[in-house]
Scaffold this active site. Structure first.
Site, PDB file in Angstrom:
ATOM      1  N   GLU A 125       0.854  -1.194   0.000  1.00  0.00           N
ATOM      2  CA  GLU A 125       0.000   0.000   0.000  1.00  0.00           C
ATOM      3  C   GLU A 125       0.885   1.237   0.000  1.00  0.00           C
ATOM      4  OE1 GLU A 125      -2.199  -0.260   3.675  1.00  0.00           O
ATOM      5  OE2 GLU A 125      -2.717  -2.355   3.336  1.00  0.00           O
ATOM      6  N   LYS A 127       2.356   4.538   1.309  1.00  0.00           N
ATOM      7  CA  LYS A 127       2.388   5.062   2.672  1.00  0.00           C
ATOM      8  C   LYS A 127       2.066   6.552   2.616  1.00  0.00           C
ATOM      9  CE  LYS A 127       5.099   5.055   6.904  1.00  0.00           C
ATOM     10  NZ  LYS A 127       4.987   6.469   7.260  1.00  0.00           N
ATOM     11  N   ASP A 129       1.486  10.302   3.597  1.00  0.00           N
ATOM     12  CA  ASP A 129       2.152  11.178   4.559  1.00  0.00           C
ATOM     13  C   ASP A 129       1.156  12.192   5.116  1.00  0.00           C
ATOM     14  OD1 ASP A 129       4.136  12.164   6.083  1.00  0.00           O
ATOM     15  OD2 ASP A 129       5.210  13.175   4.472  1.00  0.00           O
ATOM     16  N   GLU A 184      -5.478   7.294   7.272  1.00  0.00           N
ATOM     17  CA  GLU A 184      -4.712   8.537   7.231  1.00  0.00           C
ATOM     18  C   GLU A 184      -5.577   9.706   6.765  1.00  0.00           C
ATOM     19  OE1 GLU A 184      -1.829   7.717   8.314  1.00  0.00           O
ATOM     20  OE2 GLU A 184      -0.376   9.288   7.795  1.00  0.00           O
ATOM     21  N   TYR A 236      -6.952   2.021   6.157  1.00  0.00           N
ATOM     22  CA  TYR A 236      -5.985   0.953   5.867  1.00  0.00           C
ATOM     23  C   TYR A 236      -5.820  -0.104   6.951  1.00  0.00           C
ATOM     24  CZ  TYR A 236      -2.989   4.464   8.159  1.00  0.00           C
ATOM     25  OH  TYR A 236      -2.485   5.403   9.004  1.00  0.00           O
ATOM     26  N   LYS A 324      10.745   2.886   2.902  1.00  0.00           N
ATOM     27  CA  LYS A 324      10.748   4.340   2.765  1.00  0.00           C
ATOM     28  C   LYS A 324      11.465   4.793   1.499  1.00  0.00           C
ATOM     29  CE  LYS A 324       9.551   6.727   5.982  1.00  0.00           C
ATOM     30  NZ  LYS A 324       9.815   6.835   7.413  1.00  0.00           N
ATOM     31  N   CYS A 418      35.018  18.826  29.649  1.00  0.00           N
ATOM     32  CA  CYS A 418      33.597  19.126  29.556  1.00  0.00           C
ATOM     33  C   CYS A 418      33.397  20.644  29.513  1.00  0.00           C
ATOM     34  CB  CYS A 418      32.881  18.534  30.768  1.00  0.00           C
ATOM     35  SG  CYS A 418      31.169  19.063  30.892  1.00  0.00           S
ATOM     36  N   CYS A 421      31.451  21.642  33.081  1.00  0.00           N
ATOM     37  CA  CYS A 421      32.039  21.561  34.424  1.00  0.00           C
ATOM     38  C   CYS A 421      33.561  21.513  34.404  1.00  0.00           C
ATOM     39  CB  CYS A 421      31.479  20.361  35.186  1.00  0.00           C
ATOM     40  SG  CYS A 421      32.114  18.789  34.608  1.00  0.00           S
ATOM     41  N   CYS A 442      31.929  13.200  29.722  1.00  0.00           N
ATOM     42  CA  CYS A 442      32.405  13.978  30.850  1.00  0.00           C
ATOM     43  C   CYS A 442      32.490  13.048  32.050  1.00  0.00           C
ATOM     44  CB  CYS A 442      31.406  15.099  31.125  1.00  0.00           C
ATOM     45  SG  CYS A 442      31.556  15.802  32.759  1.00  0.00           S
ATOM     46  N   CYS A 448      28.816  17.451  37.633  1.00  0.00           N
ATOM     47  CA  CYS A 448      28.578  18.168  36.379  1.00  0.00           C
ATOM     48  C   CYS A 448      27.143  18.681  36.333  1.00  0.00           C
ATOM     49  CB  CYS A 448      28.857  17.273  35.177  1.00  0.00           C
ATOM     50  SG  CYS A 448      28.542  18.111  33.614  1.00  0.00           S
TER      51      CYS A 448
END
Ligand code: IVH
Length: 715
Positions: A125, A127, A129, A184, A236, A324, A418, A421, A442, A448
Site C-alpha cells: 500500500e 504510505k 504522509d 490517514e 488501511y 521508505k 567538559c 564543568c 564527561c 557536572c
C-alpha cells in the site's frame, strides 16, 4: 539567565535583539501551530514574549511593524479530551533498501518456521504522509474519532473528523457491531496550495507542507475551521472489532470499501519479493503525479491468521514494514559546531547550519554524532555541506563539498574537557574488545551541572513523570538556586511554595525590571498579574502532587539508567510487577542473570542496570525519592490467561510453532519464559528429543506437558 538586563541594553543591541526575537517567536508560533511540533516549553516561550515586551517598553521607537506583540499569543490553551485506545495504534519498522525488505520477509518466514523459498503473500500500500486517525463505529454509526497520540492515548477530535467528507457518518452494508477503522487524514497538493493562498491573503501564516496543514487543520478547536479545509481520508487498518468480516488484509480493505470508506485504489497483493520491489519502483515513478504526498510503501502480511501469530515487538508489528523513499538532501554552510552535554555525560557535537529547506521543513541544526564522524567527514567550520533529512530523524551531514571549501575554513578541535564543568572528558575502552567508545564522556558525574540538570529534565519528561509546568527553564532556575539536586527534591518543592514563588518572582524581576516599574503605576493591572503568577505556582505544585502516584514502568524509565528507555523499562516492570520485587531483585546475587533472561534485554543493558544499583548514592537517592511516591504495580498483561504469572520452559522440538513464536505468545499471555528449569518453574513444555531439562522437571516436581496440551491450555 545569560541575557543582559533590559536597562543595560544600548539601542543598537535592543534593535538587534528585537529582530532576533521577532524571528524566534514567529518560528516557535509556526512550529507550534503549523508544524504541530513545538520545540520549547510554554514557560520558555512566555519568557521570550515577555523579554520582547520589556525591550519594547524601554525602546518604543524600535517597535517593529512585524512585532510579535501585535499578534495575540498564538498558543491554544484549551485542550482536547484524551481517549485511551483499547487496541494500541502501533507504528511501523522501516526498510530503506531492497535488502531490508528481503530481511523483513526472512524474519517473517523464520518466525513462522517456513522454508527460505516459501512465498508469503503481502499487500503493498502507498504510505500516505498525513496523520493517522481512529474512527469508532457502534452499530454502523460514527461515535468517536481520535488522533494517534502516543499510540496508547490520543485526543478526541470527533467533531472535526465528522466534517471530512470522505469519513462516513453511517456505514453501508452489514459492518461488525463494533468497528474501529484506522487510516490517514491528508491534504492534496491542490487543496494545500489553495489553503496557503487564502492564508496569505488573510495575512495569516502559511503552512510548511501538506502533512502539517492536515495536522493543523484537524486539531482546530473550532470544527468550523476544519470544515473549511479540504481534507481526505484513506482507510488501511483497524483497532477494536467485534467480528472479522474477512481473513486477509486485502479482503478487509474490500470490506472497508463496501462499508463506504475511501480505500487507496493503488493497493496491490504481491506474491513474491520481486513483485513487492516492482510495486515500489512503479509507485516511485508515479509519486510526483499522485497529487498527494507519500513517503514510501507499506507491506503487510496478507493472511490475518499469520498476522495474529506474528504479533508485535515493542511498538511495531512483526507482520508489517514501511519501505521508505530515500531521504531528501540539500546543500548549506556549516557555520559552527557546538557541544551539548547530555544526561549521560556524552559530549554531542551539534552542527549549526545556515537555514535551508529540506523536504518542506527549515533545518538549522544537524547532528554530527561524535568526534570520529567529524574527522571522517573532515568537516571544517565554513564548509559547504550536504545535509539529509529522513522522516522524523534528526538531520545529518552526509558529506562535505571540499571543492567549495573557503580558504579560511577552520578545522575543528574536539574538546578534551567538559565545556560545562571542566572535568576531563574521556573515551572509555571496552575491556573485552579493547575498542575505544565512539563517544567522549564527561567524567564529572554528580558534579557536572549539565548532567544533573539534564537528568532532572529527563525525569519530568513526557514519557517519565510528565510534570506539566515544570519545564527546562524552571529546572535550571531551581537548580541554580540550590533547590534541586536530585529527583526527590522535586517533590520537596511542594513543601516550599513560598520559596518557589520568591525565586520565580526574582527571575521575573530580572527579566523585566523596567516593565514592572511602568506597571506599578497601575495597581489593578499589577494585582491581576500577581494573581496569575500565583496560579502558575499553584498549578505547578498541583502537577507535582498528582505525580506522586506513578506506574512502575514510568518510574524505572525516569531513573535515567543508561540504555534503559521506555521499552526496556516496561519489560522490567512487567517482569517484576512491584517496586519491592524489583528492588529485592536488584539486591539479589543473580540480578544480572535474571535481567538477561528477559526477552529483549541483553548483556550490555543488564550490566548498565546492575552498575546503576551498584552505586550506593543511586540507591540512596532512589530511597529518598520513594518516600514521596506511591508506585502502582504493573498490571499483568493478560489477567484472564491461565498461564499469566507462571514460569514456563520450552524444551525439545516444537512442531506447530517456532521457539521464538512460542516464547512471544507465552509472554503475551503474561507468562515468564525461562531457559532453565528450577524449583520456581511452573510448566515445562517438552517436545520430542527433550533431554536434561525434562529430568530437571521431574526432579523439581514440575508439571510437564507436550505441545498440543500447551496449545489447548492457552487457546
Ligand atoms: S498501517 C501496524 N498503513 O504510517 C500497522 N500505516 O509509521 C500500523 N501510514 O502511524 C499502520 N499509510 O500514520 C499503515 N497504508 C498504511 C499507511 C500507514 C501511512 C502511516 C500511519 C502510521 C505510520 C507508521
Amino acid at each position: 539567565m545569560s541575557a543582559k538586563a533590559v536597562d543595560k541594553l544600548s539601542s543598537q543591541e535592543a534593535e538587534k535583539e528585537l529582530d532576533r526575537l521577532a524571528k524566534d517567536i514567529a518560528g516557535h508560533d509556526r512550529r507550534y501551530h503549523m508544524d504541530d511540533a513545538p520545540s520549547i516549553s510554554d514557560a520558555d516561550y512566555d519568557a521570550l514574549r515577555r523579554r520582547n515586551a520589556d525591550i519594547e517598553a524601554r525602546f518604543p521607537l524600535l517597535v517593529r511593524p512585524d512585532s510579535p506583540s501585535h499578534r495575540v499569543g498564538s498558543k491554544a490553551s484549551e485542550k482536547f479530551a484524551k481517549v485511551r485506545h483499547t487496541v494500541p495504534m502501533l507504528s511501523l519498522d522501516n526498510a530503506f533498501s531492497d535488502e531490508d525488505v528481503a530481511d523483513f520477509l526472512g524474519r517473517v518466514r523464520r518466525f513462522l518456521g517456513r522454508k527460505d523459498d516459501e512465498e508469503i503473500a503481502v499487500t503493498a500500500e502507498p504510505k500516505i504522509d498525513g496523520l493517522s486517525a481512529s474512527l469508532r463505529y457502534e452499530n454502523g454509526v460514527l461515535v468517536r474519532g481520535a488522533t494517534r497520540g502516543d499510540g496508547q492515548e490520543g485526543e478526541d477530535i470527533t467533531a472535526n473528523l465528522k466534517t471530512i467528507s470522505g469519513i462516513p457518518l453511517r456505514l453501508k452494508g452489514k459492518p461488525p457491531a463494533i468497528l474501529e477503522v484506522r487510516g490517514e487524514v491528508f491534504m492534496t497538493h491542490k487543496a494545500f496550495a489553495a489553503l496557503n493562498k487564502r492564508q496569505e491573503k488573510d495575512g495569516k501564516p502559511v503552512y510548511a507542507n501538506p502533512r502539517n496543514s492536515a495536522a493543523g487543520s484537524v486539531r482546530q478547536l473550532d470544527p468550523g475551521i476544519t470544515a473549511s479545509r479540504e481534507l481526505n481520508f484513506f482507510a488501511y487498518t483497524w483497532g477494536e472489532i467485534s467480528a472479522l468480516p474477512a481473513d486477509t488484509q486485502s479482503g478487509m480493505l474490500e470490506k472497508f470499501a463496501d462499508y463506504g470508506f475511501p480505500v487507496n485504489p493503488l493497493t496491490r497483493r504481491c506474491e513474491s519479493l520481486g513483485q513487492m520491489l516492482k510495486f515500489y519502483a512503479d509507485i516511485s515513478a508515479k509519486r510526483a503525479k499522485l497529487g498527494y504526498d507519500i513517503d514510501g510503501v507499506v507491506y503487510k502480511v496478507d493472511r490475518l491468521d499469520l498476522q495474529e501469530r506474528l504479533g508485535f515487538v515493542s511498538r511495531s508489528s512483526r507482520w508489517a514494514t514501511a519501505h521508505k523513499f530515500p531521504a531528501e538532501q540539500a546543500e548549506t554552510v556549516l557555520e559552527d559546531i557546538e557541544i551539548q552535554v547530555g544526561r549521560t555525560g556524552k559530549l554531542a557535537p551539534v552542527a549549526r547550519l545556515a537555514p535551508v529547506t529540506v523536504g518542506g521543513v527549515v533545518v538549522r541544526n544537524a547532528t554530527l554524532h561524535n568526534e570520529d564522524e567529524i574527522a571522517r567527514l573532515d568537516a571544517r567550520i565554513g564548509d559547504h555541506v550536504v545535509i539529509q533529512r529522513a522522516g522524523d530523524v534528526i538531520p545529518q551531514i552526509v558529506r562535505v563539498l571540499t571543492d567549495k571549501r573557503p580558504r579560511n575554513a577552520k578545522p575543528y578541535k574536539f574538546p578534551q574537557t567538559c565545556p560545562v564543568c571542566g572535568s576531563h572528558a574521556v573515551r572509555e575502552v571496552d575491556e573485552k574488545t579493547g575498542k575505544q567508545d565512539v563517544d567522549r564522556r564527561c567524567t564529572g558525574g554528580l558534579v557536572c551541572d549539565a548532567q544533573t540538570v539534564e537528568r532532572l529534565r529527563y525525569f519530568v519528561g513526557r514519557d517519565q513523570f510528565d510534570i506539566e509546568g515544570l519545564g527546562g527553564t524552571m529546572i535550571q532556575l531551581f537548580h541554580d538556586e540550590g533547590l534541586l539536586k536530585e529527583p526527590a527534591d522535586i517533590f520537596a518543592l511542594t513543601e516550599k511554595p513560598g520559596k518557589v514563588s520568591k525565586i520565580l518572582a526574582a527571575h521575573r524581576a530580572a527579566l523585566s525590571e523596567e516593565r514592572r516599574s511602568a506597571e506599578g503605576k497601575d495597581p489593578v493591572k499589577t494585582k491581576k498579574k500577581e494573581d496569575r503568577e500565583d496560579k502558575v505556582v499553584e498549578n505547578m505544585m498541583a502537577a507535582i502532587e498528582t505525580r506522586r502516584k506513578i506506574g512502575l514502568d514510568r518510574l524505572i524509565n525516569a531513573l535515567g539508567i543508561r540504555h534503559v528507555g521506555e521499552t526496556t523499562a516496561r519489560l522490567i516492570a512487567r517482569h517484576y510487577r512491584t517496586i519491592d520485587a524489583f528492588l529485592a531483585g536488584m539486591e539479589g546475587d543473580n540480578a544480572r542473570e535474571e535481567l538477561e533472561s528477559l526477552e529483549g534485554i541483553g548483556g550490555v543493558v543488564a550490566e548498565a542496570i546492575c552498575d546503576f544499583f551498584g552505586e550506593k548514592h543511586n540507591v540512596k537517592a532512589l530511597g529518598r525519592l520513594l518516600q514521596w511516591l506511591d508506585v502502582t504495580p504493573m498490571a499483568a498483561p493478560a489477567k484472564t490467561s491461565p498461564v499469566s504469572g507462571k514460569t514456563v520452559v520450552f524444551t525439545g522440538t516444537l512442531e506447530k510453532m517456532t521457539r521464538q513464536e512460542a516464547k512471544a505468545r507465552a509472554e503475551m499471555l503474561g507468562a515468564k519464559v525461562s531457559g532453565s528449569v528450577s524449583a520456581k518453574t511452573d510448566i515445562v513444555v517438552a517436545g520430542p528429543g527433550a533431554g536434561s531439562k525434562l529430568k530437571d522437571a521431574q526432579k523439581h516436581n514440575v508439571t510437564v506437558m507436550d505441545e498440543d496440551a500447551w496449545l489447548k491450555l492457552i487457546s
